[in-house]
Design a protein around this motif. Structure first.
Motif, PDB file in Angstrom:
ATOM      1  N   CYS A  11       0.883  -1.127  -0.039  1.00 47.59           N
ATOM      2  CA  CYS A  11       0.068   0.077  -0.022  1.00 47.59           C
ATOM      3  C   CYS A  11       0.752   1.335  -0.049  1.00 47.59           C
ATOM      4  O   CYS A  11       1.712   1.325   0.852  1.00 47.59           O
ATOM      5  CB  CYS A  11      -0.828   0.089   1.161  1.00 47.59           C
ATOM      6  N   LYS A  12       0.514   2.325  -0.917  1.00 42.39           N
ATOM      7  CA  LYS A  12       1.153   3.539  -0.859  1.00 42.39           C
ATOM      8  C   LYS A  12       0.395   4.568  -0.477  1.00 42.39           C
ATOM      9  O   LYS A  12       0.990   5.850  -0.591  1.00 42.39           O
ATOM     10  CB  LYS A  12       1.694   3.618  -2.306  1.00 42.39           C
ATOM     11  N   CYS A  14      -2.495   5.828  -1.350  1.00 41.00           N
ATOM     12  CA  CYS A  14      -2.837   6.715  -2.230  1.00 41.00           C
ATOM     13  C   CYS A  14      -4.321   7.387  -1.786  1.00 41.00           C
ATOM     14  O   CYS A  14      -4.669   8.490  -2.177  1.00 41.00           O
ATOM     15  CB  CYS A  14      -3.041   6.235  -3.557  1.00 41.00           C
ATOM     16  N   GLY A  15      -4.986   6.726  -1.206  1.00 43.32           N
ATOM     17  CA  GLY A  15      -6.479   6.922  -0.845  1.00 43.32           C
ATOM     18  C   GLY A  15      -7.532   6.826  -1.558  1.00 43.32           C
ATOM     19  O   GLY A  15      -8.637   7.076  -1.291  1.00 43.32           O
ATOM     20  N   LEU A  16      -7.430   5.975  -2.784  1.00 45.09           N
ATOM     21  CA  LEU A  16      -8.276   5.939  -3.519  1.00 45.09           C
ATOM     22  C   LEU A  16      -9.400   4.730  -3.115  1.00 45.09           C
ATOM     23  O   LEU A  16     -10.556   5.091  -3.305  1.00 45.09           O
ATOM     24  CB  LEU A  16      -7.737   5.124  -5.122  1.00 45.09           C
ATOM     25  N   TYR A  38       5.199   5.065   3.568  1.00 45.90           N
ATOM     26  CA  TYR A  38       3.589   5.513   3.317  1.00 45.90           C
ATOM     27  C   TYR A  38       2.727   5.291   4.612  1.00 45.90           C
ATOM     28  O   TYR A  38       3.040   4.288   5.051  1.00 45.90           O
ATOM     29  CB  TYR A  38       2.970   4.911   2.288  1.00 45.90           C
ATOM     30  N   CYS A  59      -7.470  -0.232  -6.427  1.00 45.88           N
ATOM     31  CA  CYS A  59      -6.257  -0.125  -5.735  1.00 45.88           C
ATOM     32  C   CYS A  59      -5.183  -0.254  -7.045  1.00 45.88           C
ATOM     33  O   CYS A  59      -5.153  -1.711  -7.543  1.00 45.88           O
ATOM     34  CB  CYS A  59      -6.223  -1.050  -4.810  1.00 45.88           C
ATOM     35  N   ASP A  61      -2.243  -0.824  -6.742  1.00 45.20           N
ATOM     36  CA  ASP A  61      -1.098  -1.537  -6.292  1.00 45.20           C
ATOM     37  C   ASP A  61      -1.558  -3.016  -6.046  1.00 45.20           C
ATOM     38  O   ASP A  61      -0.705  -4.078  -5.510  1.00 45.20           O
ATOM     39  CB  ASP A  61      -0.314  -1.097  -5.005  1.00 45.20           C
TER      40      ASP A  61
END
Length: 68
Positions: A11-12, A14-16, A38, A59, A61
């Motif tokens: 997980c990076k 990103c908040g999507l 992150y 996601c 990723d």
């Protein structure tokens, strides 16, 4: 009962996933940093998860698994 599992290593932050969750049970964990630096996403209430998989589909990723 549906639930999700976030691989915090991928997980990076990103908040999507948090944007598309219809139950608003995903958030970025401000108290945790992963190895990449992150803030990973996490579920704040697994009992509310409906297994829609919107989070996993969004996601980039592939860090989220949905269990139905």
């Amino acid at each position: 009962m549906a639930r999700i599992e976030v691989d915090q290593g991928f997980c990076k932050g990103c908040g999507l996933c948090t944007d598309v969750c219809p139950k608003n049970i995903l958030e970025l964990d401000a108290a945790t940093l992963n190895a990449k630096g992150y803030h990973p996403a996490h579920c704040i209430d697994q009992s509310q998860c409906i297994g829609c998989a919107n989070c996993a589909l969004m996601c980039p990723d592939v860090a989220i698994k949905v269990w139905r």
